[in-house]
Design a protein around this motif. Sequence first.
Motif, PDB file in Angstrom:
ATOM      1  N   UNK A  67      19.538 -34.562 -79.796  1.00 45.69           N
ATOM      2  CA  UNK A  67      19.441 -33.304 -79.018  1.00 45.69           C
ATOM      3  C   UNK A  67      18.038 -33.411 -78.217  1.00 45.69           C
ATOM      4  N   UNK A  68      17.038 -33.900 -79.012  1.00 46.46           N
ATOM      5  CA  UNK A  68      15.783 -33.796 -78.082  1.00 46.46           C
ATOM      6  C   UNK A  68      15.748 -34.983 -77.010  1.00 46.46           C
ATOM      7  N   UNK A  69      16.357 -36.078 -76.899  1.00 46.64           N
ATOM      8  CA  UNK A  69      16.803 -36.903 -75.824  1.00 46.64           C
ATOM      9  C   UNK A  69      17.254 -36.100 -74.850  1.00 46.64           C
ATOM     10  N   UNK A  70      18.307 -35.395 -75.224  1.00 40.93           N
ATOM     11  CA  UNK A  70      19.165 -34.726 -74.223  1.00 40.93           C
ATOM     12  C   UNK A  70      18.184 -33.464 -73.410  1.00 40.93           C
ATOM     13  N   UNK A  71      17.477 -32.946 -74.344  1.00 42.09           N
ATOM     14  CA  UNK A  71      16.643 -31.946 -73.520  1.00 42.09           C
ATOM     15  C   UNK A  71      15.650 -32.372 -72.849  1.00 42.09           C
ATOM     16  N   UNK A  72      15.092 -33.477 -73.191  1.00 37.33           N
ATOM     17  CA  UNK A  72      13.989 -34.164 -72.168  1.00 37.33           C
ATOM     18  C   UNK A  72      14.715 -34.583 -71.184  1.00 37.33           C
ATOM     19  N   UNK A  73      15.903 -35.301 -71.185  1.00 34.72           N
ATOM     20  CA  UNK A  73      16.636 -35.932 -69.968  1.00 34.72           C
ATOM     21  C   UNK A  73      16.896 -34.612 -69.127  1.00 34.72           C
ATOM     22  N   UNK A  74      17.357 -33.635 -69.788  1.00 33.65           N
ATOM     23  CA  UNK A  74      17.806 -32.366 -68.820  1.00 33.65           C
ATOM     24  C   UNK A  74      16.724 -31.755 -68.204  1.00 33.65           C
ATOM     25  N   UNK A  75      15.451 -31.903 -68.805  1.00 35.91           N
ATOM     26  CA  UNK A  75      14.384 -30.831 -68.373  1.00 35.91           C
ATOM     27  C   UNK A  75      13.711 -31.828 -66.956  1.00 35.91           C
ATOM     28  N   UNK A  76      13.821 -33.247 -67.316  1.00 36.10           N
ATOM     29  CA  UNK A  76      13.455 -34.185 -66.179  1.00 36.10           C
ATOM     30  C   UNK A  76      14.404 -34.056 -65.016  1.00 36.10           C
ATOM     31  N   UNK A  77      15.619 -33.970 -65.048  1.00 36.69           N
ATOM     32  CA  UNK A  77      16.661 -33.793 -64.127  1.00 36.69           C
ATOM     33  C   UNK A  77      16.269 -32.474 -63.414  1.00 36.69           C
ATOM     34  N   UNK A  78      16.015 -31.382 -64.192  1.00 35.10           N
ATOM     35  CA  UNK A  78      15.769 -29.958 -63.741  1.00 35.10           C
ATOM     36  C   UNK A  78      14.229 -30.108 -62.926  1.00 35.10           C
ATOM     37  N   UNK A  79      13.392 -30.680 -63.343  1.00 35.80           N
ATOM     38  CA  UNK A  79      12.194 -30.882 -62.713  1.00 35.80           C
ATOM     39  C   UNK A  79      12.100 -31.590 -61.497  1.00 35.80           C
ATOM     40  N   UNK A  80      13.110 -32.710 -61.446  1.00 34.90           N
ATOM     41  CA  UNK A  80      13.006 -33.312 -60.118  1.00 34.90           C
ATOM     42  C   UNK A  80      13.902 -32.505 -59.216  1.00 34.90           C
ATOM     43  N   UNK A  81      14.910 -31.608 -59.624  1.00 35.98           N
ATOM     44  CA  UNK A  81      15.718 -30.845 -58.459  1.00 35.98           C
ATOM     45  C   UNK A  81      14.881 -29.831 -57.886  1.00 35.98           C
ATOM     46  N   UNK A  82      13.850 -29.163 -58.742  1.00 39.42           N
ATOM     47  CA  UNK A  82      13.164 -28.172 -58.287  1.00 39.42           C
ATOM     48  C   UNK A  82      11.715 -28.518 -57.476  1.00 39.42           C
ATOM     49  N   UNK A  83      11.459 -29.690 -57.751  1.00 36.97           N
ATOM     50  CA  UNK A  83      10.268 -30.132 -56.699  1.00 36.97           C
ATOM     51  C   UNK A  83      10.542 -31.130 -55.825  1.00 36.97           C
TER      52      UNK A  83
END
Length: 128
Positions: A112-128
């Motif tokens: 779950x921690x790996x998925x959350x980190x991966x999801x946060x990184x994708x979301x961060x790339x999408x917004x920036x």
Amino acid sequence: MGTPRPNPLQWVWYAYGGKLPDRYAEWVLHDVTCRTWVLRQLARALTQLAPLCVVILLLPGPLWIRLMSVLLGLLVGVFYSLSAMVETTEHRVIKHGHPPGIGRETRALYRDARRATKHAARRHRWWT
């Protein structure tokens, strides 16, 4: 990781189902819950099957029959080892003093921690 690791002879003992000294309890938990736990289970299975493969190769007879016997033995052995790997790893953890279910729970937390980190990184790339 600050926990001690077993030496190669102790690891072979552990691979065959032996209990390590108490100071390796945290390493055992790491061993059955880290990102590569499936590969580690495969390594333990192959270690258990290696002597049988050597014996088969040393038997008299046509080489192709001996090689096919080793191949079939490896396929069956790895299949059974991987099909029971969750139960096997839980037994290892319990044998080394941890409560039942801790291996499965720890793997779920890491996943779950790996998925959350991966999801946060994708979301961060999408917004920036």
